[in-house]
Design an enzyme around this catalytic site. Structure first.
Site, PDB file in Angstrom:
ATOM      1  N   LEU A 110       0.850  -1.189   0.000  1.00 58.75           N
ATOM      2  CA  LEU A 110       0.000   0.000   0.000  1.00 58.75           C
ATOM      3  C   LEU A 110       0.885   1.239   0.000  1.00 58.75           C
ATOM      4  O   LEU A 110       1.859   1.305   0.755  1.00 58.75           O
ATOM      5  CB  LEU A 110      -0.895   0.031   1.243  1.00 58.75           C
ATOM      6  CG  LEU A 110      -2.259  -0.655   1.189  1.00 58.75           C
ATOM      7  CD1 LEU A 110      -2.973  -0.473   2.523  1.00 58.75           C
ATOM      8  CD2 LEU A 110      -3.115  -0.111   0.057  1.00 58.75           C
ATOM      9  N   ASP A 111       0.544   2.232  -0.841  1.00 58.60           N
ATOM     10  CA  ASP A 111       1.284   3.489  -0.846  1.00 58.60           C
ATOM     11  C   ASP A 111       1.200   4.140   0.532  1.00 58.60           C
ATOM     12  O   ASP A 111       0.204   3.962   1.252  1.00 58.60           O
ATOM     13  CB  ASP A 111       0.690   4.453  -1.881  1.00 58.60           C
ATOM     14  CG  ASP A 111       0.934   3.998  -3.318  1.00 58.60           C
ATOM     15  OD1 ASP A 111       1.859   3.201  -3.535  1.00 58.60           O
ATOM     16  OD2 ASP A 111       0.190   4.444  -4.208  1.00 58.60           O
ATOM     17  N   PRO A 112       2.206   4.933   0.909  1.00 56.30           N
ATOM     18  CA  PRO A 112       2.153   5.621   2.209  1.00 56.30           C
ATOM     19  C   PRO A 112       0.894   6.467   2.396  1.00 56.30           C
ATOM     20  O   PRO A 112       0.380   6.577   3.512  1.00 56.30           O
ATOM     21  CB  PRO A 112       3.416   6.500   2.185  1.00 56.30           C
ATOM     22  CG  PRO A 112       4.367   5.745   1.313  1.00 56.30           C
ATOM     23  CD  PRO A 112       3.511   5.134   0.236  1.00 56.30           C
TER      24      PRO A 112
END
Length: 303
Positions: A46-48
């Site tokens: 998951l992207d930050p």
């Protein structure tokens, strides 16, 4: 002599509700530290800037990671119309802008083109490797990044809300390798208004639903209480929900754990099948294949 990894021999899945601005690798590190686990891994980066379901495997459960990674995933995301950024999210620099805004009918007419087996060009700021280097590293260095389109599977794509003319909210269910940021980019370009992801939340990673999630705040409150922490873990077998199971006796489980094959008996025993779970007393012993009525373990879990 081989060095032994430090840590507890804890095994299971922890489904984290990943907070905003925490990277997936950082999240795994925090969970491994909290549980004092020997090893850990996650299923689906998951992207930050994204939140939501991040399944993290500890110990022997890491042997089931590939099967969860390959599973179906669902997301709810918000597209901000009017600007496209170089990262396709709100963190990037604006590269295109428009005063146009799409109406509901235009959006709904476009959505069916994003369903099924489709071609998608990943964002330049992604972890895909180009000549051994991450695309995002090349993009951050100012280099021109060109990625090839890849086939992805999208099962559903629904418009949830567009009451604000500047934004629209969508739900999508898709297979692995899908970039939600690319949907915002492509929809914005095709609608002639540009767009980027303003908010992103993962709501499902097969078989783990959002209801399975535990927050980092809840986990930190249990620091040092390993009994309470371990009680939150989900068994490796549950991660294999939907796969064929064969039940073992105590002697069969012992033999399979040693890597030995097993002849399956009984009228209903399968003759040929891949990714079969061998189970003893409700616990996952091994994952393997059945060939000519014989189970051959490929991934064996420690008892």
């Amino acid at each position: 002599m081989a060095r032994h990894k430090k840590g507890r021999p804890v095994s299971g899945w922890l489904v984290l509700d990943k907070p905003y601005e925490l990277g997936s690798t950082q999240a795994v590190g925090k969970i491994r530290w909290l549980f004092q686990a020997k090893k850990a891994g996650h299923a689906g980066t998951l992207d930050p800037l994204a939140t939501g379901v991040l399944p993290i495997a500890l110990g022997e459960a890491t042997k089931t990671v590939p099967y969860v990674t390959d599973g179906e995933k669902s997301y709810r995301f918000t597209v901000q119309w009017g600007t496209q950024t170089n990262t396709d999210d709100s963190e990037g620099t604006v590269v295109h802008s428009s005063d146009q805004r799409p109406d509901r009918a235009s959006i709904e007419q476009l959505l069916p083109t994003f369903i099924g087996n489709i071609q998608q060009v990943p964002p330049a700021f992604s972890a895909i490797k180009i000549d051994g280097k991450r695309a995002y590293a090349e993009a951050r260095a100012g280099k021109d990044v060109t990625l090839q389109a890849r086939t992805i599977q999208v099962d559903s794509f629904d418009l949830v809300d567009c009451s604000d003319p500047d934004q629209a909210v969508f739900d999508v269910t898709c297979g692995k390798g899908t970039y939600i940021r690319a949907f915002a980019r492509d929809m914005g370009q095709q609608l002639g208004c540009y767009g980027h992801v303003a908010a992103l939340r993962r709501t499902f990673v097969e078989p783990f639903e959002l209801s399975y999630c535990v927050t980092l705040h809840q986990l930190l409150a249990l620091e040092g209480d390993f009994d309470a922490l371990d009680a939150l873990l989900i068994s490796p077998l549950q991660a294999m929900e939907g796969f064929t199971e064969i039940r073992l006796s105590e002697d069969e489980a012992r033999r399979v754990r040693l890597g030995n094959s097993l002849i399956l008996r009984g009228r209903d025993a399968p003759l040929e099948e891949s990714d079969v779970c061998a189970v003893y007393k409700g616990g996952l012993v091994a994952i393997g294949d059945i060939e000519m009525g014989q189970f051959q373990p490929r991934r064996v879990l420690a008892g």
